[in-house]
Write a protein that holds these residues in place. Structure first.
Motif, short mmCIF file in Angstrom:
data_model
loop_
_atom_site.label_atom_id
_atom_site.label_comp_id
_atom_site.label_asym_id
_atom_site.label_seq_id
_atom_site.Cartn_x
_atom_site.Cartn_y
_atom_site.Cartn_z
N ILE A 117 -7.64 8.28 -2.75
CA ILE A 117 -7.45 6.88 -2.37
C ILE A 117 -8.83 6.26 -2.21
CG2 ILE A 117 -6.58 5.33 -0.56
CD1 ILE A 117 -4.59 7.62 0.18
N ASN B 14 -7.24 0.85 -3.81
CA ASN B 14 -6.88 -0.32 -3.00
C ASN B 14 -7.84 -1.46 -3.30
OD1 ASN B 14 -5.30 -1.37 -0.54
ND2 ASN B 14 -7.43 -1.93 -0.15
N VAL C 177 -7.08 -7.13 0.46
CA VAL C 177 -7.75 -7.35 1.74
C VAL C 177 -6.70 -7.18 2.84
CG1 VAL C 177 -8.96 -9.06 3.15
CG2 VAL C 177 -9.35 -8.96 0.67
N HIS C 178 -6.89 -6.19 3.69
CA HIS C 178 -5.88 -5.86 4.69
C HIS C 178 -6.25 -6.39 6.06
CE1 HIS C 178 -3.35 -3.03 2.31
NE2 HIS C 178 -4.42 -3.05 1.55
N PRO D 30 -3.47 -2.06 10.22
CA PRO D 30 -3.41 -0.67 9.76
C PRO D 30 -2.17 -0.44 8.91
CG PRO D 30 -3.65 -0.80 12.16
CD PRO D 30 -3.33 -2.17 11.68
N VAL D 31 -2.22 0.59 8.09
CA VAL D 31 -1.05 0.99 7.30
C VAL D 31 -0.66 2.41 7.71
CG1 VAL D 31 -1.77 -0.47 5.37
CG2 VAL D 31 -2.42 1.96 5.41
N ASP D 32 0.60 2.74 7.51
CA ASP D 32 1.05 4.12 7.66
C ASP D 32 0.68 4.89 6.40
OD1 ASP D 32 2.20 3.98 10.13
OD2 ASP D 32 4.27 4.11 9.42
N LEU D 33 -0.06 5.97 6.56
CA LEU D 33 -0.37 6.82 5.41
C LEU D 33 0.45 8.10 5.57
CD1 LEU D 33 -2.18 7.30 2.88
CD2 LEU D 33 -3.79 8.44 4.43
N PHE E 293 0.84 -1.20 0.00
CA PHE E 293 0.00 0.00 0.00
C PHE E 293 0.87 1.24 0.00
CE2 PHE E 293 -2.34 3.44 1.99
CZ PHE E 293 -3.49 3.45 1.21
#
Lengths: 347, 347, 347, 347
Positions: free
Chosen positions: A287, A265, A268-269, A272-275, A250
């Motif tokens: 996004i 996107n 399937v996550h 959490p991700v760092d944005l 991502f």
């Protein structure tokens, strides 16, 4: 009848179960002629989807023949050959009225093989049959059709349409598994200038070329940011699609796009991700996320019937309907087996 | 002339500097009649914007009178009363051709008071004058006009238009500072059903009511998720705007929206945020970011001239052009002074 | 120098005229390397465009080399190989700011070979050079490029984009002359299911097949409404394009579309048409008209450089730049000569 | 029960008829509490709508109470207070899936009081009840609600949304009858700068002011083209709506718009119109038509509940349900009676 039954993390079996019966007057009972396995099924087997409980029949993709319909079913008839969509739609709630069937708040959405018994079986009960199945067009084989149950509308809607791919665009697709390939194939419908496939496995990149990527990047050995910069005067891609579902991919997708670009996107996550808003706040990016709605299935059916979407390309392995245990084994080890999609057909 | 000059983090002074001169034939020299201070200027003074170096005149908002124009300037004439936009546009690059002036790759974008000397001065040189200024309409005062230099197009474009606010929507605005208020005011142009303002300061929430919020939530004492759920059958807001620029408020914005909703980020962020894709991947959300482009300024000018946007409401304090040091002091302590926007006018 | 000069209805000559000089500081003087003739030039010669007066040099399409630029020209340099667009854009008026260059209210729009001297000459003065020319990309020949001066953006913008052609659509194109062929070719960029070409001349229908029509109908002998009904369960086409410019073909286009369909008018009309609102008011149709704006030229340049638009297919005849009289003769008799586009190149 | 029955051109009576019964399992039987008369009913009575035959109960607008539902009805229950939409939707055909309910090809569309018996009766059978009725929100009176059965969604969808009214626009509405007033009222939801109402009757122009027009033009004595030119630097209106249904008013609408503008036709036309393509082909105009789809009814319900749409303003006359003959008489003579909408309520 027999069905593939989930028995908790890591446990499944092809076993005798009662044949389903109609429960609501909008149900159809469908004899499964052709089924397949989805990457999501592997997630379920890992225990990642706790809503799926012991005893559930898995599967949310099928082509079959209608055996019985409830009294309120109007447009589906006994004997019809139908595509069973991965998404069930009540057809009347506010989301269904806007074509956002995946978000149905009236008992639909992704329920097959999740909240109710699914399609990896000899028979399946399909709720809201009028709005959750599609008549199979002449001249489209079961193998082609079943790719329209989930994988092709997912790549097309969540990747290509959410990403607003347009003629002349440079499109980067991070991840060349089945969903990435589906996005690559359907991106070509809008004539982008370049489709750049990015993956760590050369075999998948080879597949990506077959599905329409004109440039491939193994990001174990090559820097995709440089490749894309070279194609775009240093600006970045118009559209980047994330088709893996982990934070690193991502993050890469958000770095690949130009100012004003779009990240779609699809993955399937599970965390959490760092944005990096400290960089992105000023760059006019969009996004999007999405579960497939399958509003595009009628369009894809036309394109498949017209050989403009070559759905059959995904099929790498074929089995009888009884061979689900073996098919899962092959599908779960793609690096060794080269599996993209496996198809199981009633003999 | 005199100007407000930045001398490194925490240091500024109102001092004698050389009057600017035309450098390029597309420049205009504008006598500043009315100026203001932006929250971004405070960020610069904290040292958050390293591109701004010692000796730079700050400011990117002005209303003034044209004193001189370069030979290539066609549409701006000596004596014209003009609005100097916070965004400078070359007018010819690929971004400017699409109205995305903030992303100009040909020497424009946000440059005033950033990469070149700005508007907090008696005179300012404005590059690409034809495409970076707007003629002042009759019947609009300087005080109204200067709110269209940055704050109103920012709230309108980056908040309301990116968020696609529509009639009947429930809109949540996180942060009721000047930018949040600008978003609230301009959201009303599209007749949402409810505009919910969320902030920790009751004084700001009071202001939010004046600017068009019909519901206010102090999230120190009340749960905004519950309030919004109560308005939306538990679904969430159609649109949430982030108008603060810290991780917690961005996170709140992503939690406030319904499936299929939109998060419009307006805040200037200094660090990464956690994006909960493990929850959002399935919810069909759209997240946008953006530096203002000011493509909407002509529309806002019409609305201001027509009293449909009451730009003057932002002005809480008035100063002479010489009083920049005091004006900064008032503007930097809004909790005590109640300052929204301060206006400095040539006497 | 020599140029093709209009001398009133039916009269033209290739004659000695003064070489143009710069008049404004935004002008460029371009040496014409490659030129062509447009159907509109034939209209002018019939006297249909009274704004064109005796003595006017015709032509609004050219590829050339920049010989001289005014002092205010920033992005175009002496020696550059450029595409001269049929549309001139001031770049600063409200229409130009929205990309609607054809409607420029500041001295641009369609002016070359119309209101000022044009491109059918050894040299041409191009006003607003920065926003009215495009740098020629490497690897694209002059013959390919010149098709992007007018015919391809016209078919793409006014036909395909106004018609909102989408994957799976059935598209009907009424008229298979050069503009109809351009629409057919560029419609394919969006993967319609069927492109139906309709014309009275079998030779043009043969060409339509080469340009991407999969179905052709000679409406002298076959009923296009029946053909389209047969493809669409009796509903009608998703999009119909009118590429002729007479009442009968416009009427046909409005009858060809399904409820909810779109009619994109491309043809140049000389008289009113009957619009059957007594049938159409209830059918949710959209009808669009348009002079080309050429906002899509950068996209088409990418597609041509990438061989996704095969612009060279239009060229049926080649001449030297001195042979304009003969080229007009060939171009004016397409039924006999098979001419689609004629190209004249400096030797 | 009693109902208003059509007996051929010019003939109608309020007479005893059999109470309707359920015919399909998706039907609901609704007791009519509040009804109204539409301009279309007058057209029917003139004989303009031959599909309506002798014996038909007229009317396609009602608010009522559900008395009985078929076995397949899921979301509507006995005792519910509902709005009966003028458009019936099967909910499953390709048009219904896109929200284009007016074009339903599966037995819906405009059928009430047209192809089947309608709402000007004590009871009405409503097919496809789940997708053809709306639950009445608390706090909205019957009188307000019934304006959402047809007139308000028609003005909003076919006029305002098709016309893409935007903040700052100049909007011209030709015809200030009930449909024109509905368009004026709903155009205000998007904050246009000016709404210009054009009509021949001063009384209607007076009403137009009450509904939101800030400028009125009696085109018997004043030239609307001049008025609009004066508001738009001579360019023309951004949007023009045709709300009459005769050639002259349609022609006026096409002349009122600026290059790039939109004409939204709302009027019901009985004959062809002259479309001046010889002027319009070059002006980038968009013309739309449409039968209402009522996809916007949920939005309008929110706005009405919130008092942002003051639906009750249309009601000029009130009658008992038995007084249909008198109500028709009043409604058919608006010039004398000042009738906009008449409401008939069960006592």
């Amino acid at each position: 009848m027999h069905a593939l039954v989930y028995h908790g993390p890591g446990e499944k079996s092809w076993e005798e179960v009662p044949k389903p019966t109609l429960q609501d007057d909008t149900d159809a009972l469908v004899r499964v002629d052709t089924a397949t396995i989805c990457g999501t099924d592997l997630h379920i087997l890992k225990g990642d989807v706790p809503a799926v409980t012991d005893g559930r029949i898995l599967g949310h993709e099928a082509v079959g023949t209608v055996e019985e319909v409830g009294s309120a079913v109007k447009n589906v008839h006994v004997g019809d050959r139908v595509l069973v969509s991965c998404i069930t739609a009540c057809g009347a709630c506010r989301y269904c009225r806007e074509g956002s069937y995946g978000q149905c708040i009236n008992g639909g959405g992704w329920i097959l093989g999740h909240k109710i018994d699914g399609t990896q079986a000899e028979y399946v009960r399909v709720p809201f049959a009028d709005t959750s199945t599609h008549p199979a067009p002449d001249g489209v084989t079961d193998e082609q059709l079943i790719m329209l149950a989930d994988i092709l509308p997912t790549g097309y809607e969540v990747g290509v349409l959410n990403g607003a791919v347009s003629p002349g665009d440079v499109v980067a697709v991070v991840g060349a598994g089945p969903i990435g390939l589906s996005s690559i194939m359907s991106a070509r419908l809008f004539s982008p200038a370049h489709v750049v496939a990015i993956d760590l496995a050369d075999s998948r990149l080879e597949a990506a070329k077959q599905f329409g990527a004109d440039i491939t990047v193994n990001n174990g050995s090559e820097d995709p940011l440089e490749v894309v910069a070279g194609l775009t005067d240093g600006l970045g891609a118009d559209v980047a699609m994330e088709a893996v579902g982990v934070p690193a991919t991502f993050d890469l997708a958000t770095k690949l796009i130009r100012p004003g670009g779009r990240v779609a996107n699809i993955g399937v996550h599970g965390e959490p991700v760092d944005l990096h808003l400290e960089e992105l706040w000023i760059r006019n990016v969009t996004i999007t996320t999405g579960l497939v709605d399958t509003y595009s299935t009628p369009t894809l059916l036309k394109l498949a019937a017209n050989h403009q979407v070559e759905a059959e390309r995904f099929v790498t392995h074929r089995f009888g309907l009884d061979d689900f245990m073996e098919a899962y084994d092959v599908f779960a080890r793609p690096a060794e087996t080269g599996a993209l999609k496996v198809v199981l057909a009633r003999s």
